[in-house]
Design a protein around this motif. Structure first.
Motif, PDB file in Angstrom:
ATOM      1  N   UNK A  83      -5.291   8.649  13.040  1.00  0.00           N
ATOM      2  CA  UNK A  83      -4.688   7.509  12.782  1.00  0.00           C
ATOM      3  C   UNK A  83      -5.747   6.733  11.963  1.00  0.00           C
ATOM      4  N   UNK A  84      -5.516   6.354  10.621  1.00  0.00           N
ATOM      5  CA  UNK A  84      -6.600   5.599   9.986  1.00  0.00           C
ATOM      6  C   UNK A  84      -6.442   4.271   9.649  1.00  0.00           C
ATOM      7  N   UNK A  85      -7.406   3.511   9.660  1.00  0.00           N
ATOM      8  CA  UNK A  85      -7.440   2.105   9.384  1.00  0.00           C
ATOM      9  C   UNK A  85      -7.847   1.725   7.592  1.00  0.00           C
ATOM     10  N   UNK A  86      -7.009   1.386   7.242  1.00  0.00           N
ATOM     11  CA  UNK A  86      -7.198   0.971   5.774  1.00  0.00           C
ATOM     12  C   UNK A  86      -7.358  -0.481   5.453  1.00  0.00           C
ATOM     13  N   UNK A  87      -8.611  -0.784   5.210  1.00  0.00           N
ATOM     14  CA  UNK A  87      -8.935  -2.363   4.990  1.00  0.00           C
ATOM     15  C   UNK A  87      -9.091  -2.565   3.448  1.00  0.00           C
ATOM     16  N   UNK A 113       0.831  -1.238   0.090  1.00  0.00           N
ATOM     17  CA  UNK A 113       0.045   0.241  -0.148  1.00  0.00           C
ATOM     18  C   UNK A 113       0.932   1.370  -0.145  1.00  0.00           C
ATOM     19  N   UNK A 114       0.683   2.220  -0.804  1.00  0.00           N
ATOM     20  CA  UNK A 114       1.210   3.587  -0.934  1.00  0.00           C
ATOM     21  C   UNK A 114       0.038   4.505  -0.750  1.00  0.00           C
ATOM     22  N   UNK A 115       0.299   5.645   0.037  1.00  0.00           N
ATOM     23  CA  UNK A 115      -0.682   6.705  -0.093  1.00  0.00           C
ATOM     24  C   UNK A 115       0.303   8.153  -0.449  1.00  0.00           C
ATOM     25  N   UNK A 116      -0.368   8.738  -1.338  1.00  0.00           N
ATOM     26  CA  UNK A 116       0.291   9.900  -2.107  1.00  0.00           C
ATOM     27  C   UNK A 116      -0.585  11.145  -2.244  1.00  0.00           C
ATOM     28  N   UNK A 117      -0.235  12.198  -1.787  1.00  0.00           N
ATOM     29  CA  UNK A 117      -1.472  13.277  -1.719  1.00  0.00           C
ATOM     30  C   UNK A 117      -1.740  13.281  -3.090  1.00  0.00           C
ATOM     31  N   UNK A 130     -12.911 -16.917  -2.093  1.00  0.00           N
ATOM     32  CA  UNK A 130     -13.420 -15.939  -1.239  1.00  0.00           C
ATOM     33  C   UNK A 130     -12.460 -14.752  -1.314  1.00  0.00           C
ATOM     34  N   UNK A 131     -12.852 -13.631  -1.072  1.00  0.00           N
ATOM     35  CA  UNK A 131     -12.145 -12.351  -0.991  1.00  0.00           C
ATOM     36  C   UNK A 131     -10.822 -12.444  -0.022  1.00  0.00           C
ATOM     37  N   UNK A 132      -9.573 -11.713  -0.192  1.00  0.00           N
ATOM     38  CA  UNK A 132      -8.588 -11.672   0.584  1.00  0.00           C
ATOM     39  C   UNK A 132      -8.474 -10.331   1.212  1.00  0.00           C
ATOM     40  N   UNK A 133      -8.512 -10.300   2.494  1.00  0.00           N
ATOM     41  CA  UNK A 133      -8.677  -9.160   3.298  1.00  0.00           C
ATOM     42  C   UNK A 133      -7.297  -8.688   4.106  1.00  0.00           C
ATOM     43  N   UNK A 134      -6.747  -7.499   3.963  1.00  0.00           N
ATOM     44  CA  UNK A 134      -5.595  -7.048   4.615  1.00  0.00           C
ATOM     45  C   UNK A 134      -5.835  -5.766   5.189  1.00  0.00           C
ATOM     46  N   UNK A 135      -5.282  -5.215   6.568  1.00  0.00           N
ATOM     47  CA  UNK A 135      -5.617  -4.010   7.283  1.00  0.00           C
ATOM     48  C   UNK A 135      -4.400  -3.350   7.329  1.00  0.00           C
ATOM     49  N   UNK A 136      -4.445  -2.046   7.137  1.00  0.00           N
ATOM     50  CA  UNK A 136      -3.022  -1.324   7.335  1.00  0.00           C
ATOM     51  C   UNK A 136      -3.388  -0.092   8.029  1.00  0.00           C
ATOM     52  N   UNK A 137      -2.531   0.452   8.837  1.00  0.00           N
ATOM     53  CA  UNK A 137      -2.766   1.804   9.681  1.00  0.00           C
ATOM     54  C   UNK A 137      -2.057   2.952   8.823  1.00  0.00           C
ATOM     55  N   UNK A 138      -2.597   4.003   9.013  1.00  0.00           N
ATOM     56  CA  UNK A 138      -2.010   5.310   8.388  1.00  0.00           C
ATOM     57  C   UNK A 138      -2.125   6.430   9.349  1.00  0.00           C
ATOM     58  N   UNK A 139      -1.016   7.095   9.456  1.00  0.00           N
ATOM     59  CA  UNK A 139      -0.945   8.255  10.354  1.00  0.00           C
ATOM     60  C   UNK A 139      -1.186   9.682   9.193  1.00  0.00           C
TER      61      UNK A 139
END
Length: 140
Positions: free
Chosen positions: A114-118, A24-28, A128-137
């Motif tokens: 602090x955001x939770x991103x599923x 996972x990447x987060x870019x403005x 079935x789908x695969x689910x992973x959870x990340x956290x982001x500040x």
């Protein structure tokens, strides 16, 4: 790690589950808005828009055993802040950049939190789908 103001940072940006390696990447969104109109990224996902605090979530999915990129998935994300009520959902569109497929979409992270991103990944042929959870500040 130190990050510039107004930037979200995902924890370590990597999770694995059910034989998948997920990054996972987060870019403005302002980075995407800065592309010239002729650039492919300037219009992806219907364009970045002008909302304040908008971020571009990018997800890359791989077969953990072979290292092969998964390019035929349906990927979505649910994003919620610990200090905010509610959750936003976004379908992450396939993006072809440099002959590789990643998945992306825009979300608004409205404040210091602090955001939770599923991330939910559905692959044809899997039961079935695969689910992973990340956290982001998010820091404004």
């Amino acid at each position: 790690m130190m990050f510039a103001l107004g930037v979200a940072s995902a924890d370590d940006g990597y999770r694995s589950a059910d034989g998948l390696a997920v990054y996972l990447g987060i870019v403005p969104a302002s980075v995407v808005r800065g592309h010239p109109i002729s650039h492919a990224e300037s219009t992806m996902h219907g364009s970045a828009g002008t909302a304040r605090h908008q971020q571009h979530i990018v997800v890359a999915v791989f077969n953990a055993q072979s290292g092969a990129r998964v390019e035929n998935a349906q990927v979505s994300a649910r994003v919620g802040g610990l200090g905010h009520v509610g959750e936003q959902s976004v379908q992450l569109d396939p993006m072809k950049i440099a002959n590789t497929i990643t998945y992306g979409g825009f979300v608004t992270l409205p404040g210091n939190d602090r955001y939770k991103i599923v991330v939910v990944i559905t692959i044809p042929g899997r039961s079935r789908p695969v689910s992973v959870t990340f956290s982001s500040d998010q820091v404004q």
